[in-house]
Design a protein around this motif. Structure first.
Motif, short mmCIF file in Angstrom:
data_model
loop_
_atom_site.label_atom_id
_atom_site.label_comp_id
_atom_site.label_asym_id
_atom_site.label_seq_id
_atom_site.Cartn_x
_atom_site.Cartn_y
_atom_site.Cartn_z
N PRO A 201 0.79 -1.23 0.00
CA PRO A 201 0.00 0.00 0.00
C PRO A 201 0.82 1.28 0.00
O PRO A 201 0.27 2.36 -0.22
CB PRO A 201 -0.81 -0.12 1.31
CG PRO A 201 -0.86 -1.57 1.60
CD PRO A 201 0.45 -2.11 1.13
N LYS A 202 2.13 1.20 0.22
CA LYS A 202 2.96 2.40 0.24
C LYS A 202 3.45 2.80 -1.15
O LYS A 202 4.07 3.85 -1.30
CB LYS A 202 4.17 2.19 1.15
CG LYS A 202 3.82 1.98 2.62
CD LYS A 202 5.06 1.84 3.46
CE LYS A 202 4.72 1.68 4.95
NZ LYS A 202 5.93 1.56 5.79
N TRP A 203 3.15 1.98 -2.17
CA TRP A 203 3.76 2.18 -3.47
C TRP A 203 2.70 2.38 -4.55
O TRP A 203 1.62 1.81 -4.49
CB TRP A 203 4.66 0.99 -3.83
CG TRP A 203 5.76 0.82 -2.82
CD1 TRP A 203 5.70 0.15 -1.64
CD2 TRP A 203 7.07 1.37 -2.89
NE1 TRP A 203 6.89 0.24 -0.97
CE2 TRP A 203 7.75 0.99 -1.71
CE3 TRP A 203 7.73 2.14 -3.84
CZ2 TRP A 203 9.07 1.36 -1.46
CZ3 TRP A 203 9.05 2.51 -3.60
CH2 TRP A 203 9.71 2.12 -2.43
N GLU A 204 3.07 3.14 -5.58
CA GLU A 204 2.15 3.43 -6.69
C GLU A 204 2.32 2.44 -7.83
O GLU A 204 1.66 2.57 -8.86
CB GLU A 204 2.41 4.85 -7.24
CG GLU A 204 2.63 5.92 -6.19
CD GLU A 204 1.55 6.00 -5.16
OE1 GLU A 204 0.37 6.06 -5.54
OE2 GLU A 204 1.88 5.99 -3.95
N PHE A 205 3.19 1.43 -7.64
CA PHE A 205 3.54 0.49 -8.71
C PHE A 205 3.20 -0.93 -8.29
O PHE A 205 3.40 -1.32 -7.14
CB PHE A 205 5.02 0.62 -9.06
CG PHE A 205 5.42 2.01 -9.46
CD1 PHE A 205 5.30 2.42 -10.78
CD2 PHE A 205 5.88 2.91 -8.52
CE1 PHE A 205 5.65 3.72 -11.14
CE2 PHE A 205 6.24 4.21 -8.87
CZ PHE A 205 6.12 4.61 -10.20
N THR B 169 -6.78 10.92 -3.04
CA THR B 169 -5.64 11.50 -3.75
C THR B 169 -5.48 10.83 -5.10
O THR B 169 -5.54 9.59 -5.20
CB THR B 169 -4.34 11.32 -2.95
OG1 THR B 169 -4.51 11.83 -1.63
CG2 THR B 169 -3.19 12.05 -3.62
N LEU B 170 -5.31 11.62 -6.14
CA LEU B 170 -5.01 11.11 -7.48
C LEU B 170 -3.58 11.49 -7.82
O LEU B 170 -3.22 12.67 -7.79
CB LEU B 170 -5.98 11.68 -8.50
CG LEU B 170 -5.76 11.24 -9.96
CD1 LEU B 170 -6.05 9.74 -10.11
CD2 LEU B 170 -6.63 12.06 -10.91
N ASN B 171 -2.75 10.47 -8.14
CA ASN B 171 -1.34 10.70 -8.45
C ASN B 171 -1.02 10.22 -9.86
O ASN B 171 -1.62 9.25 -10.36
CB ASN B 171 -0.43 9.92 -7.49
CG ASN B 171 -0.60 10.35 -6.05
OD1 ASN B 171 -0.64 11.54 -5.75
ND2 ASN B 171 -0.69 9.39 -5.14
N ILE C 73 -0.67 5.55 -13.03
CA ILE C 73 -1.70 6.41 -12.44
C ILE C 73 -2.21 5.67 -11.21
O ILE C 73 -2.49 4.47 -11.25
CB ILE C 73 -2.87 6.66 -13.42
CG1 ILE C 73 -2.37 7.39 -14.67
CG2 ILE C 73 -3.98 7.47 -12.74
CD1 ILE C 73 -3.44 7.57 -15.72
N SER C 74 -2.32 6.38 -10.10
CA SER C 74 -2.81 5.75 -8.87
C SER C 74 -3.89 6.61 -8.24
O SER C 74 -3.83 7.85 -8.28
CB SER C 74 -1.68 5.51 -7.87
OG SER C 74 -1.19 6.75 -7.37
N ARG D 98 -4.12 1.12 -8.63
CA ARG D 98 -3.05 1.59 -9.51
C ARG D 98 -3.11 0.92 -10.89
O ARG D 98 -3.44 -0.27 -11.01
CB ARG D 98 -1.71 1.33 -8.85
CG ARG D 98 -1.51 -0.08 -8.33
CD ARG D 98 -0.51 -0.15 -7.19
NE ARG D 98 -0.36 -1.52 -6.70
CZ ARG D 98 0.31 -1.86 -5.61
NH1 ARG D 98 0.92 -0.93 -4.89
NH2 ARG D 98 0.40 -3.13 -5.23
N ALA D 99 -2.78 1.69 -11.91
CA ALA D 99 -2.68 1.20 -13.29
C ALA D 99 -1.28 1.52 -13.80
O ALA D 99 -0.84 2.66 -13.75
CB ALA D 99 -3.74 1.86 -14.16
N ASN D 100 -0.59 0.49 -14.27
CA ASN D 100 0.80 0.64 -14.73
C ASN D 100 0.96 0.14 -16.15
O ASN D 100 0.24 -0.78 -16.59
CB ASN D 100 1.76 -0.18 -13.85
CG ASN D 100 1.84 0.27 -12.41
OD1 ASN D 100 2.51 -0.34 -11.60
ND2 ASN D 100 1.14 1.34 -12.04
N TYR D 101 1.90 0.74 -16.86
CA TYR D 101 2.34 0.22 -18.15
C TYR D 101 3.86 0.08 -18.09
O TYR D 101 4.59 1.06 -17.93
CB TYR D 101 1.96 1.15 -19.29
CG TYR D 101 2.55 0.75 -20.62
CD1 TYR D 101 2.08 -0.38 -21.30
CD2 TYR D 101 3.59 1.48 -21.20
CE1 TYR D 101 2.63 -0.76 -22.52
CE2 TYR D 101 4.14 1.11 -22.42
CZ TYR D 101 3.66 -0.02 -23.07
OH TYR D 101 4.20 -0.40 -24.28
#
Length: 418
Positions: free
Chosen positions: A158-162, A342-344, A377-378, A388-391
């Motif tokens: 939970p601490k990470w956006e990836f 929060t949107l990052n 995008i998180s 979170r969504a990653n590419y």
């Protein structure tokens, strides 16, 4: 000389006395800014990577003496390598349970039990008793997470956006890397500065770091050996040292080293080989840029392994890598019915070089490396939950430097404390 490291740490720690009260408001603002959890199990002060094991939300039901908590993370992904794909997959990466107890006002116990890939792996990642004498001098013993770099201790999903963990933190530093041992840790506060140290002796690596199915020097192979929680492979302790400094409203930087003998050099008094060392150095940092509120977090690592001359050059004597995360808050406040959302937007650049050097015969570069870039995008509906969504776009180059295999991965997932 290494056997004298622990007394030296003790001497340095006991040469400094007292504790200066600290202002905690700036740290609380940083936690709120990036949607981090602020429900802590330790006194509210300047939190550092050293405090990661306690810097989690806990729940104490009723009057029970034990606090409990945990986190879970799962995702779906679609991967394509050079035009070949195995389709869409769903992954239950891990579920982790925390339990903590205050045995005495200054004696604490905490454990972390992790279930990976369903129940494919079940590990006790942390189980220690802390004897707290003062802020600068504390004893920790049990199953410890070796404080090399920042991610090995501060790895909660939970601490990470990836979705994926950093490559160099899992393929050079074998995060999450835990061993049985003991040592000292502490912090010193002086006005706007916080200084911290950790000094541990534990069990360590074994021959599998060069004798493995990867056919390369691969430190994470040692994690497969469950006997490291029962006995040392060669009777020589692994030493891990870390020092960190934090400037309020600026950031934190840490320097760490982990080293020891990895091979079985003697058996029943019979000398089998010379002592062969593995040494890992790391630098980690994090800061918030003023004005833009951009969060920067990074770690760089270097490893040196004494590989026998009988092994081919595909087994690297030196390795290096690193990663840099950039996280930019875009929107904060009430969104979709959540009051503290929060949107990052974020990006990660990372590299791993398994074999630093040149071929003896041609003096040409040895490759065997990975580059990766991950935009993300998180959305955090609360500080303790992230969607979170990653590419991920990744280049894998073989040892000869042939054109790299190109992999593209789409990932959508979540992680939350509970």
């Amino acid at each position: 000389m290494r056997n004298k490291l622990l007394p030296v740490c003790l001497l340095v720690a006991t040469s400094i006395f007292g504790q200066v009260p600290v202002d905690t408001t700036s740290n609380a603002k940083m936690d709120a800014l990036f949607g981090r959890d602020t429900t802590l199990h330790t006194p509210k002060d300047e939190k550092m990577n050293l405090d990661a094991v306690y810097n989690r939300p806990f729940l104490r039901p009723g009057k029970l003496p034990i606090s409990k908590g945990g986190y879970v993370e799962a995702n779906t992904q679609y991967a394509n390598t050079d035009g070949v794909s195995e389709g869409l997959s769903f992954q239950m990466r891990r579920m982790t349970i925390f339990m903590a107890a205050t045995i005495n006002r200054r004696i604490k116990f905490l454990t972390e039990i992790e279930f990976e890939d369903g129940t494919k792996e079940i590990n006790i990642e942390f189980a220690s008793v802390d004897f707290q004498f003062n802020s600068l001098l504390n004893l920790r013993t049990g199953i410890l997470m070796n404080p090399i770099g920042s991610f090995n201790q501060n790895h909660d999903g939970p601490k990470w956006e990836f979705v994926d963990r950093p490559l160099s933190s899992t393929r050079i530093i074998p995060s999450t890397f835990s061993n049985v041992g003991f040592g000292l840790y502490g912090k010193k506060y002086t006005r706007n500065w916080v200084f911290a140290y950790e000094c541990y002796l534990t069990n360590g690596f074994d021959n599998s770091i060069i004798a493995n199915t990867q056919n390369r020097t691969f430190l994470p192979a040692a994690k497969v050996n469950p006997n490291r929680f029962e006995e040392s492979f060669n009777g020589v302790p692994l030493v891990t040292l870390k020092a960190a400094v934090k400037r309020r409203k600026f950031g934190e930087i840490g320097l760490s080293w982990m080293g020891g003998v990895y091979n079985k050099f003697r058996d029943d008094g019979l000398v089998l080989d010379q002592r062969r060392r593995v040494d890992v150095w790391a630098v980690d940092f994090n800061t918030v840029l003023p004005g833009s509120r951009t969060y920067l977090n990074g770690e760089f690592v270097w490893a040196r392994v004494d590989v026998p001359s009988t092994y081919s050059q595909q087994f690297g004597r030196r390795q290096q890598g690193g990663w840099l995360d950039v996280v930019q808050p875009v929107l904060r406040g009430r969104m979709l019915g959540w009051n503290t959302a929060t949107l990052n937007v974020a990006a990660r650049l990372e590299r791993v070089d398994y074999n630093v050097g040149t071929f003896n015969e041609t003096n040409e570069n040895i490759y065997d490396e990975i580059w990766s870039v991950v935009p993300a995008i998180s959305f955090r509906p609360s500080p303790t939950t992230v969607i979170r969504a990653n590419y991920r776009y990744q280049w894998d180059t073989d040892i000869l430097g042939n054109p790299p295999a190109r992999t593209a991965i789409f990932q959508v997932g979540f992680s939350t404390y509970f």
